[in-house]
Design a protein around this motif. Structure first.
Motif, short mmCIF file in Angstrom:
data_model
loop_
_atom_site.label_atom_id
_atom_site.label_comp_id
_atom_site.label_asym_id
_atom_site.label_seq_id
_atom_site.Cartn_x
_atom_site.Cartn_y
_atom_site.Cartn_z
N ARG A 52 -17.03 9.58 17.94
CA ARG A 52 -17.29 8.48 17.00
C ARG A 52 -16.15 8.32 16.01
O ARG A 52 -15.77 7.20 15.66
N ALA A 53 -15.60 9.45 15.54
CA ALA A 53 -14.46 9.37 14.62
C ALA A 53 -13.26 8.71 15.28
O ALA A 53 -12.56 7.89 14.67
N ILE A 54 -13.03 9.06 16.55
CA ILE A 54 -11.91 8.43 17.26
C ILE A 54 -12.16 6.94 17.41
O ILE A 54 -11.23 6.11 17.25
N GLU A 55 -13.43 6.57 17.67
CA GLU A 55 -13.75 5.15 17.81
C GLU A 55 -13.56 4.42 16.49
O GLU A 55 -13.04 3.29 16.44
N GLU A 56 -13.98 5.06 15.38
CA GLU A 56 -13.81 4.43 14.07
C GLU A 56 -12.33 4.31 13.70
O GLU A 56 -11.91 3.34 13.08
N VAL A 57 -11.54 5.33 14.07
CA VAL A 57 -10.10 5.24 13.83
C VAL A 57 -9.51 4.08 14.63
O VAL A 57 -8.65 3.33 14.14
N GLU A 105 -11.13 1.37 15.47
CA GLU A 105 -11.52 0.15 14.79
C GLU A 105 -10.68 -0.08 13.53
O GLU A 105 -10.29 -1.21 13.22
N LEU A 106 -10.39 1.02 12.81
CA LEU A 106 -9.55 0.91 11.62
C LEU A 106 -8.15 0.41 11.99
O LEU A 106 -7.59 -0.46 11.32
N LEU A 107 -7.61 0.96 13.06
CA LEU A 107 -6.28 0.51 13.49
C LEU A 107 -6.32 -0.95 13.92
O LEU A 107 -5.35 -1.69 13.69
N THR A 108 -7.44 -1.35 14.53
CA THR A 108 -7.57 -2.77 14.90
C THR A 108 -7.57 -3.66 13.66
O THR A 108 -6.92 -4.72 13.63
N ILE A 109 -8.31 -3.22 12.61
CA ILE A 109 -8.33 -3.99 11.36
C ILE A 109 -6.94 -4.04 10.74
O ILE A 109 -6.49 -5.07 10.24
N VAL A 110 -6.25 -2.89 10.79
CA VAL A 110 -4.90 -2.85 10.22
C VAL A 110 -3.98 -3.80 10.97
O VAL A 110 -3.18 -4.53 10.37
N VAL A 111 -4.11 -3.82 12.29
CA VAL A 111 -3.27 -4.72 13.08
C VAL A 111 -3.61 -6.18 12.77
O VAL A 111 -2.71 -7.03 12.66
N ASP A 112 -4.92 -6.47 12.62
CA ASP A 112 -5.31 -7.85 12.32
C ASP A 112 -4.83 -8.29 10.94
O ASP A 112 -4.67 -9.50 10.70
N ASN A 113 -4.66 -7.35 10.02
CA ASN A 113 -4.21 -7.68 8.66
C ASN A 113 -2.77 -7.24 8.44
O ASN A 113 -2.40 -6.83 7.33
N ASP A 114 -2.00 -7.33 9.46
CA ASP A 114 -0.61 -6.90 9.37
C ASP A 114 0.16 -7.69 8.32
O ASP A 114 0.96 -7.14 7.56
#
Length: 272
Positions: free
Chosen positions: A96-101, A103-112
């Protein structure tokens, strides 16, 4: 050397049906001879000793490691077992932590673009704070001095403040008890002796409709102006001497029961 050869051999139990165009032979019924490269590699291994001498070196080093360290190795194996058991028990949380990381990276990429702007605008802000550090330091020191003065002042006035708060409890308590009557009292606060609802009835344009009644009987004047003096009761006695029935006169204030001690009383409620 390097050429490819194909040999067809009869199977142990040949079929009576002849081969036709399109028939296939399964790979499980086939075998392959070693290639030239495999043959030369095998010969090279034999000529070089096949790495047998390395087995002795490995065996010697393993023996040196294990000699005298059995307890430590046993403890290490036990700790590894505990570690792997705990790790296995938390594999879902780790996943779950890997999945949340992710998702976090996805958010970071979307808000580049936003992150790029933050990283661009943040250094000047840090530089500004660095330039104003003396101002911040002075503010913190001034706040510390103010806090110290406030603490000493409150400590000195603590007894008086406590006493004032204790005394304030009584009027606040009575104010709370009188709260239901406050709306009615406020209605006559500015229009005394009339209520706010009745103002429009007695004020009509440029005149006032008022019908006062003045009680000028001697007993009323006696209660109002002579009560508490040595002449109290004189006008009442004079009015009674002129023939006024005492039962129709206002009660004598000198003999009216105290509302606190009246029978069935107290007739008024006193504060604690």
């Amino acid at each position: 050397m390097g050429t490819q050869h194909l040999e067809l051999a009869a199977p142990p139990e040949p079929s009576t049906e002849p081969l036709r165009n399109g028939d296939t032979i399964p790979l499980s019924h086939s075998s392959a001879y070693p290639t030239t490269e495999r043959t030369l590699a095998s010969v090279a291994s034999v000529l070089r000793g096949g790495g047998v001498e390395h087995l002795e070196v490995i065996s010697t080093e393993v023996n040196n490691i294990l000699s005298g360290n059995a307890d430590r190795i046993r403890s290490l194996i036990g700790k590894l077992d505990t570690f792997t058991t705990a790790l296995n028990a938390q594999r879902y949380e780790i996943a779950r932590a890997i999945e949340e990381v992710r998702e976090l990276l996805t958010i970071v990429v979307d808000n580049d673009a936003t992150l790029d702007r933050v990283l661009t605008d943040f250094p000047p802000l840090v530089a500004h704070f660095a330039d104003q550090r003396e101002l911040f330091t002075g503010s913190v020191e001034a706040l510390g001095r103010f806090s110290d003065v406030t603490g000493r002042t409150m400590a000195a006035a603590r007894a008086d403040l406590h006493e004032n708060l204790r005394l304030l409890q009584r009027p606040l308590k009575e104010l709370g008890r009188a709260a239901p009557h406050l709306p009615g009292a406020l209605e006559i606060l500015l229009t005394l002796p009339f209520t706010a609802d009745e103002v429009g009835k007695f004020v009509r344009g440029d005149y006032i409709n008022l019908s006062p009644t003045f009680d000028l009987t001697l007993s009323t004047i006696d209660n109002s102006f002579l009560a508490g003096t040595r002449f109290s009761g004189a006008l009442r006695a004079l009015e009674q001497a002129w023939g006024r029935d005492p039962n129709t006169m206002v009660p004598d204030i000198r003999f009216t029961p105290n509302p606190l001690t009246a029978p069935g009383g107290p007739l008024i409620e006193r504060s604690e």
